[in-house]
Design an enzyme around this catalytic site. Structure first.
Site, PDB file in Angstrom:
ATOM      1  N   ASN A  41      10.344   5.371   3.564  1.00 34.66           N
ATOM      2  CA  ASN A  41      10.979   4.161   3.302  1.00 34.66           C
ATOM      3  C   ASN A  41      12.406   4.242   3.584  1.00 34.66           C
ATOM      4  O   ASN A  41      13.239   5.071   3.718  1.00 34.66           O
ATOM      5  CB  ASN A  41      11.058   3.733   1.586  1.00 34.66           C
ATOM      6  CG  ASN A  41      11.446   4.878   0.897  1.00 34.66           C
ATOM      7  OD1 ASN A  41      11.521   5.951   1.095  1.00 34.66           O
ATOM      8  ND2 ASN A  41      12.091   4.339  -0.446  1.00 34.66           N
ATOM      9  N   GLU A  90       4.843   3.393   3.881  1.00 42.08           N
ATOM     10  CA  GLU A  90       3.345   3.090   4.774  1.00 42.08           C
ATOM     11  C   GLU A  90       3.383   2.305   5.966  1.00 42.08           C
ATOM     12  O   GLU A  90       2.910   2.492   6.955  1.00 42.08           O
ATOM     13  CB  GLU A  90       2.279   2.595   3.651  1.00 42.08           C
ATOM     14  CG  GLU A  90       2.217   3.391   2.445  1.00 42.08           C
ATOM     15  CD  GLU A  90       3.368   3.156   1.219  1.00 42.08           C
ATOM     16  OE1 GLU A  90       4.387   2.707   1.689  1.00 42.08           O
ATOM     17  OE2 GLU A  90       3.005   3.250   0.393  1.00 42.08           O
ATOM     18  N   CYS A 125       2.136  -0.801  -2.240  1.00 38.70           N
ATOM     19  CA  CYS A 125       2.567  -1.969  -2.580  1.00 38.70           C
ATOM     20  C   CYS A 125       1.520  -2.889  -1.801  1.00 38.70           C
ATOM     21  O   CYS A 125       0.709  -2.601  -0.949  1.00 38.70           O
ATOM     22  CB  CYS A 125       3.899  -2.534  -2.354  1.00 38.70           C
ATOM     23  SG  CYS A 125       4.202  -2.915  -0.676  1.00 38.70           S
ATOM     24  N   CYS A 161       1.885  -3.536   1.818  1.00 41.22           N
ATOM     25  CA  CYS A 161       1.262  -2.329   2.406  1.00 41.22           C
ATOM     26  C   CYS A 161      -0.192  -2.556   2.557  1.00 41.22           C
ATOM     27  O   CYS A 161      -0.775  -2.070   3.826  1.00 41.22           O
ATOM     28  CB  CYS A 161       1.906  -1.120   2.217  1.00 41.22           C
ATOM     29  SG  CYS A 161       3.596  -0.932   2.475  1.00 41.22           S
TER      30      CYS A 161
HETATM   31  N1  THU Z   1       8.290   1.980  -1.592  1.00 39.59           N
HETATM   32  C1  THU Z   1       7.330   2.568  -0.687  1.00 39.59           C
HETATM   33  O1  THU Z   1       7.910   3.063   0.354  1.00 39.59           O
HETATM   34  N2  THU Z   1       6.216   2.582  -0.780  1.00 39.59           N
HETATM   35  C2  THU Z   1       5.382   2.349  -1.821  1.00 39.59           C
HETATM   36  O2  THU Z   1       4.335   2.613  -1.871  1.00 39.59           O
HETATM   37  C3  THU Z   1       6.116   1.604  -2.935  1.00 39.59           C
HETATM   38  C4  THU Z   1       7.702   1.401  -2.863  1.00 39.59           C
HETATM   39  C5  THU Z   1       9.742   1.920  -1.623  1.00 39.59           C
HETATM   40  C6  THU Z   1      10.348   0.869  -1.358  1.00 39.59           C
HETATM   41  C7  THU Z   1      11.752   1.095  -1.813  1.00 39.59           C
HETATM   42  O3  THU Z   1      12.499   1.520  -0.768  1.00 39.59           O
HETATM   43  C8  THU Z   1      11.311   2.205  -2.916  1.00 39.59           C
HETATM   44  O4  THU Z   1      10.163   2.583  -2.604  1.00 39.59           O
HETATM   45  C9  THU Z   1      11.394   1.480  -4.523  1.00 39.59           C
HETATM   46  O5  THU Z   1      10.754   0.295  -4.535  1.00 39.59           O
END
Ligand code: THU
Length: 152
Positions: free
Chosen positions: A55, A68, A106, A109
């Protein structure tokens, strides 16, 4: 030579652990100064290649992107458009293994991955290399909208 043999998207335990290890390594690269929630993803494509993502947050919060989708972007940019499995590892630094939650992808994704999902794409959500849950993307995104819907 890939260390993965993709047969009907079923992976051996060793292959799953290797994919999760790649996700955990990607998690270390996360840029998450706002949420402090670091996520890594490792995406296995049907040609055996693995692409990773983390992320990447932004001072303009809404501009951040999930691990993702980062991995999926890498794959498509390198010519891989058929996804077999993804491993996701997400938690805040310093969390002991037993105190980590499971960072399921999420909704955006799930939809993004569905576009390139080889049938029965697997989603491994991990606390560690040996502690994970296995899902089918089609279960996580029931009745998902995909390219086929645009054919009718
Ligand atoms: N996030 C992801 O990278 N993938 C997920 O499956 C859920 C959330 C990140 C987005 C944000 O940078 C942080 O997690 C908190 O929401």
């Amino acid at each position: 030579m890939s260390e993965f043999q993709v047969r009907n998207n079923e992976l051996s335990e060793l292959e799953v652990q290797t994919l999760i290890a790649a996700a955990i390594a990607a998690r270390d690269k996360a840029y998450a100064p706002y949420s402090e929630f670091k996520v890594g993803a490792a995406l296995l494509c049907s040609d055996g290649r693995v692409f990773s993502g983390c992320n990447v947050e932004n001072a303009a919060y809404g501009a951040g992107i999930c691990a993702e989708r980062g991995a999926a972007m890498q794959a498509v940019a390198e010519g891989a458009q058929e996804f077999s499995a993804i491993a996701v590892a997400g938690w805040k630094d310093g969390r002991a293994e037993q105190d980590r939650g499971l960072a399921y992808p999420c909704g955006i994704c799930r939809q993004f991955l569905n576009e390139f999902s080889a049938g029965h794409m697997k989603v491994y959500v991990a606390r560690s290399i040996t502690d994970y849950e296995k899902n089918d993307l089609s279960t996580l995104l029931l009745h998902g909208f995909g390219p086929k819907n645009l054919e009718v």
